[in-house]
Write a protein that holds these residues in place. Structure first.
Motif, PDB file in Angstrom:
ATOM      1  N   THR A   1      -7.730   0.565   2.906  1.00 27.82           N
ATOM      2  CA  THR A   1      -8.502   0.619   1.666  1.00 27.82           C
ATOM      3  C   THR A   1      -9.910   0.058   1.851  1.00 27.82           C
ATOM      4  O   THR A   1     -10.823   0.435   1.142  1.00 27.82           O
ATOM      5  CB  THR A   1      -7.786  -0.169   0.551  1.00 27.82           C
TER       6      THR A   1
ATOM      7  N   ARG B   1       0.830  -1.206   0.000  1.00 26.52           N
ATOM      8  CA  ARG B   1       0.000   0.000   0.000  1.00 26.52           C
ATOM      9  C   ARG B   1       0.868   1.261   0.000  1.00 26.52           C
ATOM     10  O   ARG B   1       0.560   2.251  -0.669  1.00 26.52           O
ATOM     11  CB  ARG B   1      -0.927   0.007   1.224  1.00 26.52           C
TER      12      ARG B   1
ATOM     13  N   ASN C   1     -15.827   1.046  -0.078  1.00 24.07           N
ATOM     14  CA  ASN C   1     -15.112  -0.232  -0.147  1.00 24.07           C
ATOM     15  C   ASN C   1     -15.560  -1.148   0.990  1.00 24.07           C
ATOM     16  O   ASN C   1     -15.403  -0.811   2.168  1.00 24.07           O
ATOM     17  CB  ASN C   1     -13.604  -0.013  -0.072  1.00 24.07           C
TER      18      ASN C   1
END
Length: 465
Positions: A375, A36, A404
């Motif tokens: 995320t 990430r 998400n």
């Protein structure tokens, strides 16, 4: 350590051999947390590149060997991963992204806009001796302008490099700037001092002398002035062809090495001009003029900067970050002859590359990453098999609203296990379906206690958006 089971191809029945899971020396895995971070840097640099009108390019990992050989100097050629493939072709893994760019421009000349501005972010491979900060597979981030020879292109490349670093949070990057032709002029000055016109007239030997000297000076920051002088004085080729070991030429070299960083580029002119002819003095004046054009508080003239790659012709630069001692985090310059090795048309070019691993190290060291890299915003649990369908339809409703959302996929798992999964992944919102119309939203308070709210789907979406 755990083991993998791999089918034994030499046995008639499905028997398996135990294989120790491991990675090759110099190669790495990047688990989600690190991946990430890497993606954050890639996305940030991509936005900067595209803000200047650069377009993405991708090239194959494998090139024909002759495409790459001879472009990086003798030391670079030794680091190529080259081999004969199953088609009996001599191939090599991509060593950098500049030579493949030159090949692409030559190959697709008629279909590319000129000037061609491209960025490229792909892995390269080098057979390095692995040590701290040196790997055999690593990511490069390049930006180049092909097809225009002007100061404006040089200035833009410098601007992109500095803007990229500032977008990552580095407020005061320092760019060291030089011109590769300075080494031509230094060799000519020493040769003139020693009345060695023969060296200047022998182009092949002259170019080799320039490269030998530049490679020696390139180590100045790593080993210091005293060791560089020692290496030059004991370099058999330079002793034979350039330096006579008299006090005059050694003093000229010592004075040159003292110009590591200068605010006034005319100091270089004062040092070399007495030994140069009018044509070379004119070249030196052009170099000084270019330096003065781009010099700012962030851009510093460093006449001893060399950069090892053979293909640079004029402008060269490296960028350092205040507070990071791991070396330069970006470097590049102008290379006006490289594309012509694949085409009869001379195409000037300028560009640079970020040292991605050093960037990552500096980002960590100086705390430039955002605090959170989550995320997944929501985990939807499955309290029981009867509410599994509700869990999936709720998740889809959230995804439609660009939230998400992950569903915990084991219907048999206890709620405690599902909550721990969310905590381990750092998912901030946990949703427990209660029935077809209502859910329980669980969030953690600052003191570590759990806050619970019963909401309708519409209220949940409104709260999460």
């Amino acid at each position: 350590m755990s083991t993998l089971l791999v089918r034994n191809p030499h046995r008639k029945y499905n028997t398996y051999m135990k294989v120790e899971p491991r990675t090759l020396k110099g190669f790495r895995d990047f688990l989600p947390k690190e991946a990430r971070k890497r993606q954050y840097v890639i996305d940030t640099l991509k936005r900067v590149f595209e803000s200047y009108g650069f377009e993405p390019l991708e090239t194959p990992a494998l090139e024909y060997e002759d495409i790459l050989l001879g472009k990086y100097g003798d030391e670079g050629d030794k680091l190529l991963y080259n081999f004969i493939d199953k088609g009996d072709r001599k191939v090599a893994l991509r060593y950098d992204q500049t030579v493949p760019l030159a090949r692409v421009v030559s190959q697709y000349m008629n279909s590319l806009p000129m000037p061609f501005k491209r960025y490229q972010m792909q892995n390269v491979w080098r057979a390095e001796n692995t040590q701290k900060g040196r790997f055999r597979e690593f990511l490069q981030c390049d930006a180049d302008i092909v097809g225009i020879k002007s100061r404006t292109a040089d200035v833009e490349i410098i601007s992109v490099a500095l803007d990229g670093l500032m977008a990552l949070g580095f407020d005061k990057p320092k760019l060291k700037l030089n011109d590769r032709r300075v080494y031509d002029l230094l060799v000519k000055a020493v040769a003139s001092l020693n009345k060695n016109q023969k060296l200047i007239d022998d182009l092949s030997k002259f170019n080799q002398t320039v490269n030998e000297l530049a490679m020696s000076v390139d180590k100045l920051n790593k080993i210091g002035e005293e060791n560089v002088l020692f290496n030059i004085q004991n370099n058999a080729f330079l002793k034979e062809n350039l330096f006579t070991q008299n006090l005059a030429d050694l003093k000229l070299l010592t004075d040159f090495l003292s110009l590591k960083e200068v605010t006034n580029p005319n100091r270089l002119s004062e040092l070399l001009s007495p030994y140069l002819n009018d044509e070379d003095k004119s070249t030196l004046s052009l170099i000084v003029e270019l330096i003065e054009t781009v010099q700012t508080n962030s851009v510093i003239f460093s006449p001893t900067l060399a950069r090892g790659l053979d293909y640079y012709t004029e402008l060269i630069f490296e960028v350092e970050i205040d507070g990071y001692s791991g070396g330069s985090v970006a470097g590049g310059g102008r290379y006006d002859n490289l594309v012509s090795t694949f085409s009869n048309l001379p195409l000037p070019a300028a560009g640079f590359a970020f040292g991605f691993d050093r960037l990552m190290e500096a980002m960590d060291l100086l705390n430039k990453f955002p605090e959170e890299f989550i995320t997944t915003k929501v985990l939807i649990t499955i309290p029981n098999s009867e509410l599994a369908l509700v869990a999936f339809t709720t998740a889809q409703s959230l995804r439609i609203k660009k939230i998400n959302t992950e569903v915990y996929l084991d219907e048999e798992a206890s709620m405690e296990k599902q909550f721990k999964y969310a905590e381990k992944k750092g998912i901030p919102n946990v949703v427990v379906p209660l029935n077809e119309n209502e859910v329980e939203l669980r969030t953690k308070n600052e003191d570590g206690s759990i806050n619970k709210e019963t909401l309708t789907l519409e209220q949940l979406i409104e709260k999460l958006q």
